[in-house]
Scaffold this active site. Structure first.
Site: not given
Length: 812
Positions: A373, A493, A524
């Site tokens: 991320s 995602d 994610h």
């Protein structure tokens, strides 16, 4: 249950014997033996680590079966010949597979093949044959998704190595856990960055947390895994929640422009910097330590294998100087300042006051970046600078352009489950200097000014791509990348959407570095503790090559593109490319409720839908996004009667596919549309219609705290995507959005006249999807996306000129 291993290096017999000796499976107790059965017994003795006496060893042996009727201890005493069937019958038990439920004692070789475990096919007739089979067994995954050698490591096999360890130990091309994690040295230093983001007249100092092997005190130089995590020093959840933007606002008409890319292209500007601090002295030992970092379990695994691990939250975080400005060049500069220090090219100090320099004297100046991320985003950002010392970046679920995170097609488009978040909100959440009240007092007024500027520049009014967003587009600098890249992303995602990795992969095609891509079926998430894939082993092979220089054929062994199948559990396929230009295309025309092959004449002229709901339904959907999604995609009546979105979307379906089909890349739509106001937007979802038990997009925990990098060390949950218990009628494959005034691109705004038809082209988020025979593809066309776009609930009526609409489907 399927095992997928890509990190096993094939070596010659001389190398196998040398490595078995290095890890003490071959020693004097083996050298004097010739009988393979006797050799096997000694090897087994070395694996039963809990046995301190021969009596316990024999007792433990008889917990295993050699044949359906003979226990292993009894078999070894019987002097019967060792066969491949007996060896692998025992091997499966050593690998933690269960008798009867996972394999039949009478058919161990069949089970090895079914589970996709490596096996030798030549008969085990000699000591050499047995040692070869044992070597391969040590490299083989257990039921819990770790190699058998790692399972033994977790049981304590390498503990006896700790006192003698001065250098890394490699087996099958991968570093082994011979470093004692309980002797790690924890240092804090402050790197001086070439920045003054808080405008206090001094260069920003960045807090860096270091975990390094104790052997570095005796001259060992360690490679570094570096994770740049803005979350590392804490998150301001309440402040972030308070800063969220209202998304229940009306879509507005935008002022037309004739901008081209040159008008909004960001050109970096140099600004005068305060002078560097005057160095008042130098010392080798840090002034500060720490008790516990915010760890990443992949890093934990490598801490016992001769790697150092470094965490830095960067500018504007607790105990560091500066402010947060999400995605700005200053964040990238902050990130690479740590790399430069690790490579010996920048100054750090023992504390923020005394100006006493401390060098990364323990580093071998070879660095890899890791993280998911925002962490993976900064790894990508750092790589695009070409910074010296960065050998590889593992970017997981990483943003490649911040516009593609918070915007889409000229629209404000939130990441999944974060409606109302934006650049200023994220900056607030990670500005952890706020958590030190005395420090925050000094910087609060200036940071508030920065947030005001961010709120203006991010421009939630238009959603256009601009100079601001071009500044935060790492794709502009991909040509500078010198580090080898590993990209990991979830095809489901919808936080960091697949376009981010898709554009990065495409941009890297002509960059002369090694690049690998792994696409999984999750959201994610991290994938380093999954049963079906040897991701940790793959990264061990990769890091051992990149940072230690081991010639283990990592670049050849690891597939260029690895994609998890969406129809079967634990199934992974290798490919040469993703979004390949060589793909063919299926072209569909729109028909009333149908998608028909391009060769079929179209009869229907137009179709329309509304974007307005009664206030009660509108408020209900805002609070129940799952019900909104169900009603959006469902073509029949729901359990409560009439589908409340029947008039608010159009659904077009293909006929049932007569064979399995693989969609590879970006689905392109050509749409002719009119709206009854001088503004409007369209949203699209490509949907798999067909009853099936589908994979969960969130992993299932198979075994809690079952995995560890070594003995008596931090543990992680074993996870896997599993089939849902219930059959579902559909699954969203991919989506896309566009502002009708951004028909040409995200920065040029065109006039839109009410009730006039306009042509536009839309590319949905890239995907890779296995569509089963018997299923239908559906395209859902609508306007307001309750989970993503603004929600104005306006009296908008959209019309499609059906005979001018097409869908192009890329097919592998």
């Amino acid at each position: 249950m399927k095992n997928n291993q890509f990190a096993i290096e094939t070596v010659d017999s001389a190398t196998e014997l040398k490595e078995l000796r290095a890890i003490h499976f071959i020693d004097a107790s083996i050298d004097n033996l010739d009988d393979p059965l006797a050799v096997w017994k000694v090897l087994l003795h070395k694996t039963i680590l809990e046995a301190k006496s021969e009596t316990v060893f024999k007792q433990k042996l008889n917990n295993y079966l050699a044949t359906p009727t003979v226990a292993l201890g009894d078999f070894l005493e019987s002097q019967q010949p060792l066969t491949n069937e007996i060896f692998y019958c025992v091997a499966l038990q050593l690998l933690q597979f269960d008798v009867d439920s996972d394999f039949k004692l009478t058919e161990p070789l069949t089970a090895m093949k079914k589970i996709q475990l490596p096996v030798i096919t030549d008969p085990i007739q000699s000591k050499a044959d047995l040692l070869h089979a044992w070597y391969l067994l040590l490299c083989t995954h257990t039921k819990n998704g770790q190699t058998y050698l790692d399972k033994l490591t977790q049981d304590g096999y390498f503990v006896s190595f700790y006192k003698q360890t001065t250098q890394p130990l490699f087996f099958n091309g991968k570093a082994q856990a011979v470093f004692d994690p309980h002797q790690l040295i924890r240092d804090v230093v402050y790197v001086e960055a070439p920045l003054d983001t808080d405008q206090d007249g001094k260069r920003d100092l960045l807090k860096v947390e270091i975990l390094r092997p104790q052997q570095t005190e005796q001259g060992y130089k360690a490679p570094v895994l570096y994770t740049a995590s803005p979350y590392n020093q804490g998150i301001n959840d309440e402040a972030g929640d308070a800063a969220m933007h209202n998304v229940d606002v009306k879509l507005q008409a935008k002022e037309p422009n004739q901008l081209n890319y040159k008008d909004i292209h960001y050109a970096e500007k140099s600004a005068p910097l305060p002078a560097k601090r005057q160095i008042a002295g130098e010392q080798k030992e840090a002034d500060e330590t720490f008790a516990m970092e915010a760890p990443y379990t992949l890093n934990d695994y490598f801490l016992t294998r001769g790697f150092a691990v470094v965490y830095a939250a960067g500018i504007g975080t607790k105990d560091s100087d500066g402010i947060r400005d999400t995605g700005a060049v200053s964040e990238t500069v902050s990130t690479i300042a740590v790399i430069e220090w690790l490579a010996g090219n920048r100054t750090a100090f023992t504390n923020k006051t005394d100006n006493v320099e401390i060098k990364a004297w323990w580093s071998n100046a070879k660095i890899a970046m890791t993280g998911r991320s925002y962490l993976g985003t900064l790894a990508t950002a750092a790589a695009t600078t070409g910074v010296e010392g960065l050998k590889t970046a593992i970017s997981e679920a990483a943003i490649s352009s911040w516009y593609d995170y918070y915007r889409d097609g000229g629209l404000v488009a939130a990441p999944n489950t974060f409606q109302g978040e934006d650049m200023d909100v994220l900056a607030t959440e990670v500005f952890s200097r706020m958590q030190n009240p005395g420090d925050y007092l000094k910087i609060k007024e200036y940071f508030d000014q920065v947030l005001t500027i961010m709120a203006k520049d991010q421009d939630r009014n238009t959603g256009n791509y601009s100079h601001y967003w071009d500044d935060r587009n790492y794709l502009n600098n991909v040509k500078n990348i010198k580090a080898d890249m590993v990209m990991v992303h979830g095809l489901n995602d919808w936080n960091v959407k697949p376009r981010n990795v898709g554009n990065l992969w495409n941009a890297l095609r002509d960059v002369p570095v090694a690049k690998k891509l792994i696409l999984h079926q999750g959201q994610h998430i991290y994938i380093n503790a999954f049963r079906s894939l040897d991701f940790t082993d793959m990264m061990n092979l990769w890091f051992s090559h990149e940072l230690f220089g081991i010639d283990n054929h990592a670049k050849e062994l690891l597939p260029d593109v690895l994609i998890q199948d969406n129809t079967q559990p634990e199934t992974w396929h290798t490919y040469e490319d993703w979004q390949s230009p060589k793909d063919s295309h299926q072209i569909f025309n729109f028909e009333a409720k149908e998608l028909v092959p391009e060769t079929v004449p179209v009869r229907t002229a137009a179709a329309s839908f509304s974007d307005h709901l009664d206030p009660e339904t509108f408020d209900f959907y805002k609070k129940h996004l799952d019900v909104w999604e169900r009603d959006l995609l469902t073509t029949n009546h729901d359990t409560t009667g009439e589908n409340r979105l029947r008039d608010n979307r159009l659904i077009f379906k293909t006929s049932q596919y007569d064979q399995d089909t693989y969609i590879d890349g970006r689905v392109q739509l050509q749409i002719r549309v009119a709206v009854n106001e001088p503004f409007g937007m369209l949203s699209f979802q490509l949907v798999d219609y067909g009853d099936a038990k589908r994979l969960t997009v969130s992993p299932t925990i198979l075994a809690s705290k079952a995995l560890s990098g070594t003995y008596d060390w931090r543990r992680d949950n074993l996870r896997e995507f599993t089939l849902q218990k219930e059959t579902t009628p559909w699954k969203m494959i991919t989506n896309g959005h566009i502002n009708l005034q951004n028909r040409h691109n995200n920065y040029q705004v065109d006039e839109l006249k009410a009730n006039d038809f306009y042509d536009l082209t839309v590319e949905l988020q890239p995907t890779f999807y296995h569509l089963l025979a018997g299923h239908q593809l559906g395209l859902v066309v609508y306007a307001t996306d309750f989970g993503t776009t603004v929600r104005g609930n306006q009296e908008l009526q959209y019309s499609l000129q059906i005979n001018k609409c097409k869908m192009s489907l890329p097919i592998k």
